[in-house]
Design a protein around this motif. Structure first.
Motif, PDB file in Angstrom:
ATOM      1  N   ALA A  19      -3.574   5.344  10.500  1.00  0.00           N
ATOM      2  CA  ALA A  19      -4.433   4.156  10.450  1.00  0.00           C
ATOM      3  C   ALA A  19      -5.649   4.463   9.601  1.00  0.00           C
ATOM      4  O   ALA A  19      -6.194   5.569   9.669  1.00  0.00           O
ATOM      5  N   PRO A  20      -6.097   3.507   8.798  1.00  0.00           N
ATOM      6  CA  PRO A  20      -7.364   3.694   8.086  1.00  0.00           C
ATOM      7  C   PRO A  20      -8.508   3.684   9.092  1.00  0.00           C
ATOM      8  O   PRO A  20      -8.352   3.198  10.219  1.00  0.00           O
ATOM      9  N   PRO A  21      -9.677   4.191   8.720  1.00  0.00           N
ATOM     10  CA  PRO A  21     -10.803   4.247   9.660  1.00  0.00           C
ATOM     11  C   PRO A  21     -11.125   2.923  10.328  1.00  0.00           C
ATOM     12  O   PRO A  21     -11.506   2.890  11.495  1.00  0.00           O
ATOM     13  N   ARG A  22     -10.961   1.801   9.594  1.00  0.00           N
ATOM     14  CA  ARG A  22     -11.341   0.517  10.176  1.00  0.00           C
ATOM     15  C   ARG A  22     -10.539   0.196  11.436  1.00  0.00           C
ATOM     16  O   ARG A  22     -11.043  -0.474  12.341  1.00  0.00           O
ATOM     17  N   VAL A  23      -9.284   0.677  11.510  1.00  0.00           N
ATOM     18  CA  VAL A  23      -8.465   0.432  12.703  1.00  0.00           C
ATOM     19  C   VAL A  23      -9.012   1.231  13.883  1.00  0.00           C
ATOM     20  O   VAL A  23      -9.175   0.711  14.990  1.00  0.00           O
ATOM     21  N   PHE A  24      -9.306   2.514  13.640  1.00  0.00           N
ATOM     22  CA  PHE A  24      -9.866   3.336  14.709  1.00  0.00           C
ATOM     23  C   PHE A  24     -11.249   2.836  15.114  1.00  0.00           C
ATOM     24  O   PHE A  24     -11.602   2.849  16.299  1.00  0.00           O
ATOM     25  N   GLU A  25     -12.035   2.391  14.135  1.00  0.00           N
ATOM     26  CA  GLU A  25     -13.356   1.833  14.440  1.00  0.00           C
ATOM     27  C   GLU A  25     -13.215   0.588  15.302  1.00  0.00           C
ATOM     28  O   GLU A  25     -13.957   0.407  16.286  1.00  0.00           O
ATOM     29  N   GLY A  26     -12.253  -0.283  14.958  1.00  0.00           N
ATOM     30  CA  GLY A  26     -12.044  -1.513  15.722  1.00  0.00           C
ATOM     31  C   GLY A  26     -11.602  -1.235  17.146  1.00  0.00           C
ATOM     32  O   GLY A  26     -12.066  -1.889  18.091  1.00  0.00           O
ATOM     33  N   GLN A  27     -10.709  -0.254  17.310  1.00  0.00           N
ATOM     34  CA  GLN A  27     -10.253   0.088  18.654  1.00  0.00           C
ATOM     35  C   GLN A  27     -11.390   0.657  19.497  1.00  0.00           C
ATOM     36  O   GLN A  27     -11.520   0.326  20.681  1.00  0.00           O
TER      37      GLN A  27
ATOM     38  N   ILE B 117     -14.080   8.601   7.576  1.00  0.00           N
ATOM     39  CA  ILE B 117     -14.282   8.121   8.940  1.00  0.00           C
ATOM     40  C   ILE B 117     -15.551   8.744   9.510  1.00  0.00           C
ATOM     41  O   ILE B 117     -15.882   9.896   9.200  1.00  0.00           O
ATOM     42  N   GLY B 118     -16.283   7.989  10.302  1.00  0.00           N
ATOM     43  CA  GLY B 118     -17.496   8.510  10.919  1.00  0.00           C
ATOM     44  C   GLY B 118     -17.183   9.706  11.800  1.00  0.00           C
ATOM     45  O   GLY B 118     -16.223   9.659  12.575  1.00  0.00           O
ATOM     46  N   PRO B 119     -17.955  10.793  11.701  1.00  0.00           N
ATOM     47  CA  PRO B 119     -17.679  11.991  12.501  1.00  0.00           C
ATOM     48  C   PRO B 119     -17.610  11.711  13.999  1.00  0.00           C
ATOM     49  O   PRO B 119     -16.753  12.265  14.699  1.00  0.00           O
ATOM     50  N   GLU B 120     -18.470  10.837  14.480  1.00  0.00           N
ATOM     51  CA  GLU B 120     -18.492  10.539  15.906  1.00  0.00           C
ATOM     52  C   GLU B 120     -17.213   9.826  16.337  1.00  0.00           C
ATOM     53  O   GLU B 120     -16.684  10.076  17.420  1.00  0.00           O
TER      54      GLU B 120
ATOM     55  N   TRP C  26       0.844  -1.194   0.000  1.00  0.00           N
ATOM     56  CA  TRP C  26       0.000   0.000   0.000  1.00  0.00           C
ATOM     57  C   TRP C  26       0.878   1.242   0.000  1.00  0.00           C
ATOM     58  O   TRP C  26       1.874   1.319   0.715  1.00  0.00           O
ATOM     59  N   VAL C  27       0.501   2.244  -0.786  1.00  0.00           N
ATOM     60  CA  VAL C  27       1.333   3.431  -0.960  1.00  0.00           C
ATOM     61  C   VAL C  27       1.561   4.169   0.352  1.00  0.00           C
ATOM     62  O   VAL C  27       2.624   4.754   0.574  1.00  0.00           O
ATOM     63  N   GLY C  28       0.579   4.142   1.252  1.00  0.00           N
ATOM     64  CA  GLY C  28       0.739   4.827   2.531  1.00  0.00           C
ATOM     65  C   GLY C  28       1.906   4.280   3.317  1.00  0.00           C
ATOM     66  O   GLY C  28       2.716   5.035   3.869  1.00  0.00           O
ATOM     67  N   ASP C  29       2.008   2.951   3.385  1.00  0.00           N
ATOM     68  CA  ASP C  29       3.132   2.372   4.124  1.00  0.00           C
ATOM     69  C   ASP C  29       4.448   2.741   3.469  1.00  0.00           C
ATOM     70  O   ASP C  29       5.440   3.012   4.160  1.00  0.00           O
TER      71      ASP C  29
END
Length: 650
Positions: free
Chosen positions: A277-285, A362-365, A236-239
């Protein structure tokens, strides 16, 4: 030092870092529970040894060297060593199945492959009859490799030793090839996720990577004392921009976790100062935090909710340096002592100075939750073709509904149809072996079509992304249809892992829901609900009731937005399986392949637009070992509570 005198390649930056930061840690890796460290001087020696080894097995200028495996210093070193040899590193997703690897390896014409372990070697061997250019395979982990045919294969450590042993023969050639590198030399080739077709090889030059790394590092004042954790896919380009581009420009330390399973523990031990981190990581945490709070005692639960209410009100203001009353500051300080500080420490975010999220909205909340804790989480907008950065949020101008202002050196404009265009020093050179796609994406003046719809706010100059341009449409009555907007609202709830909304050219919207097995399973345990599988839990009436409440809340929120009020979900179902990249339903970066899902589950979509209450379905799935199978289910189709819409202002 003048700009002209700066190094013109990644190997050039490595040599500069040896001079400037020789004794500082460049890479760390946790192995067998112990952190190992390499300084810039030591890393340089390792990289040169790999480069000499590559020369010893015949790597030529322009060869493609594929790298497949998890984040490890030696894999990053292999990519830099390939550049030293005048070759082109091509990192691949390690979780890709053999067929996906076959396409990329054949398309790039890979002659040499560096594999992480036996699993990756087996995949390469399996597709050997389809990818005939491969001349040599090296592997990092020796476990399980003893009985393999080593005629054209050896360990990376042995390859290094072979290169060092013959250094008198190869040193002069290596120096000559390094000296040939310049800003226009290819730095890396990265393959796109392929949401709408076969992945495309994005060719990025040293100019693209170095200029982007320099500008983005200056933007956030990154320096040699910063720490990052390299855990996202190397393909992935980000990494690549964080773990090689910015690391080489600034000299900061790249830390590689022991494994995906130990990631959170390793994150806490390192305590990075710069984190993406992509949103899914923050969502998972956040899901894990909420699960733990549900299991907490009454006092702890009360403290958490009491102080989080205060944090949401004043935390972001304090973070941005805005005026906050003395009482609120004192109350926040107590909350930091009792709740926010321990929570940040548990998450591994105690030292974060700059944090970013991107890839999906990412979800605003969710976004505000982390900022309320005092974590400087910001949003950026980027693409592989841009070497990541198109826009960023400056400190003090962070909002949950924009992606910031153009990054340094980047120009952005909005087309007549609302599509976002950009050009910058990071703009890719070309799509490999695909001049038609290159011409349709990048015009002769260097402007690149992003495929996203958005607009600039006239008051702030911040860019707002509405959705993928191809996904934005209109309802049957002409109102705007923006599925991602609804999906992100649904995914805010810990019990909803993924959502896919349909409704373009229709009278109303419908949704597929994937539940989060961890969150819903924990909830089921607390409520004495027995289940034997994901499918059984997903179809439970109580789970449907919970999801229906979430959908109703989202509908009330959407109804308050006159522009998007037509996107309320009228009916939904909970899928009997998780959407999976192995089944072609998502990309390796977990982006939904909407067209694939629409075609694959056409019967479910038709049923939701009808008036039936259930439907029997059979679905083909791919198991971990590559075998195909079928799962069957009778799915419940549920009606959702629709809220009254606010009238549009005259």
């Amino acid at each position: 030092m003048s700009a002209v005198a700066e190094p013109q390649s990644i190997p050039g930056l490595l040599a500069r870092n040896v001079q400037r930061y020789g004794g500082l840690p460049a890479y760390r890796e946790k192995e067998f529970g112990i952190w190992q460290s390499w300084t810039w001087s030591q890393a340089n020696q390792e990289i040169r040894a790999i480069a000499l080894g590559l020369l010893s097995v015949g790597v030529e200028r322009g060869d493609s060297v594929a790298v497949i495996g998890r984040n490890r210093p030696r894999h990053y070193w292999a990519m830099i060593a390939a550049q030293m040899c005048g070759a082109i590193p091509v990192p691949l997703y390690q979780d890709a199945v053999a067929d996906e690897m076959a396409y990329v390896l054949d398309h790039c014409g890979a002659r040499f492959v560096v594999c992480g372990d036996q699993e990756q070697v087996d995949k390469v061997i399996e597709i050997g009859d389809r990818v005939r250019d491969i001349k040599h395979i090296a592997y990092t982990d020796k476990r399980g490799m003893r009985k393999y045919d080593h005629a054209k294969m050896n360990s990376l450590a042995d390859l290094q030793a072979q290169g060092v042993a013959g250094h008198y023969r190869y040193e002069a050639e290596l120096e000559a090839r390094i000296a040939e590198l310049n800003y226009d030399s290819t730095c890396v080739m990265l393959y796109t996720s392929g949401t709408t077709g076969k992945p495309k090889g994005v060719v990025l030059s040293n100019r693209n990577i170095i200029e982007t790394a320099k500008n983005s590092s200056f933007f956030d004042k990154l320096n040699a004392l910063d720490e990052v954790v390299a855990y996202l896919p190397m393909a992935w380009v980000g990494d690549f921009i964080f773990s090689i581009g910015q690391a080489m420009w600034t000299g900061f330390t790249v830390n590689c976790p022991e494994s995906a399973a130990t990631m959170m523990t390793d994150l806490r031990e390192i305590g990075p100062t710069y984190f993406f981190a992509p949103p899914r990581v923050f969502e998972g945490q956040l899901t894990n935090v909420m699960i733990r709070m549900e299991d907490a005692g009454r006092l702890k639960k009360w403290l958490f909710h009491h102080f989080m209410a205060s944090a949401r009100k004043v935390g972001p203001k304090i973070l941005d340096g805005k005026h906050v009353g003395l009482f609120d500051r004192l109350h926040y300080a107590v909350g930091n002592l009792l709740v926010y500080g321990p929570l940040k420490n548990t998450l591994g975010f105690s030292r974060i100075r700059v944090g970013y999220t991107a890839g999906e909205a990412i979800g605003p909340e969710i976004f505000e939750f982390y900022r309320s804790l005092g974590i400087n989480l910001k949003q950026l907008y980027g693409q592989t073709e841009a070497s990541v950065f198109i826009t960023q949020q400056p400190d003090g101008q962070v909002r949950n509904d924009t992606v910031g202002v153009p990054s340094p050196g980047v120009e952005v404009r909005i087309g007549e149809n609302g599509e976002v265009f950009y050009r910058s020093p990071g703009t890719f050179v070309e799509y490999f072996k695909n001049p038609e796609s290159t011409a349709s994406t990048k015009d002769p003046e260097g402007w690149v079509a992003t495929g996203d719809a958005g607009y600039f706010e006239p008051e702030t100059g911040h860019l707002r992304i509405i959705d993928r341009a191809k996904d934005v449409g209109k309802m049957a009555d002409g109102r705007l249809f923006a599925p991602k907007y609804v999906e992100n609202k649904l995914k805010f709830y810990p019990s909803i892992l993924e959502a896919v909304v349909f409704g373009n050219a229709r009278d109303h919207c419908i949704a597929f829901i994937n539940i989060d097995l961890n969150a819903v399973g924990n909830w089921a345990e607390r409520n004495n609900i027995a289940y034997a599988s994901y499918q059984e839990l997903a179809g439970h009436p109580r789970v449907y009731e919970m999801v229906a409440e979430h959908v109703a809340e989202v509908n009330r929120s959407i109804a308050a937005d006159p522009m998007l009020s037509g996107c309320q979900v009228h009916r939904f179902l909970i899928l009997h399986k998780e959407l999976d990249a192995d089944d072609g339903e998502m990309t390796r970066t977990r982006k939904v392949r909407r067209s694939v899902i629409e075609q694959k589950y056409a019967d479910l979509i038709s049923a939701l637009y009808g008036d039936t209450k259930s439907i029997y379905t059979e679905t083909e799935v791919t198991y971990e070992d590559g075998r195909k199978g079928k799962i069957t289910a009778t799915l419940r189709l549920a009606d959702a509570e629709v809220a009254p819409e606010q009238r549009r202002a005259a």
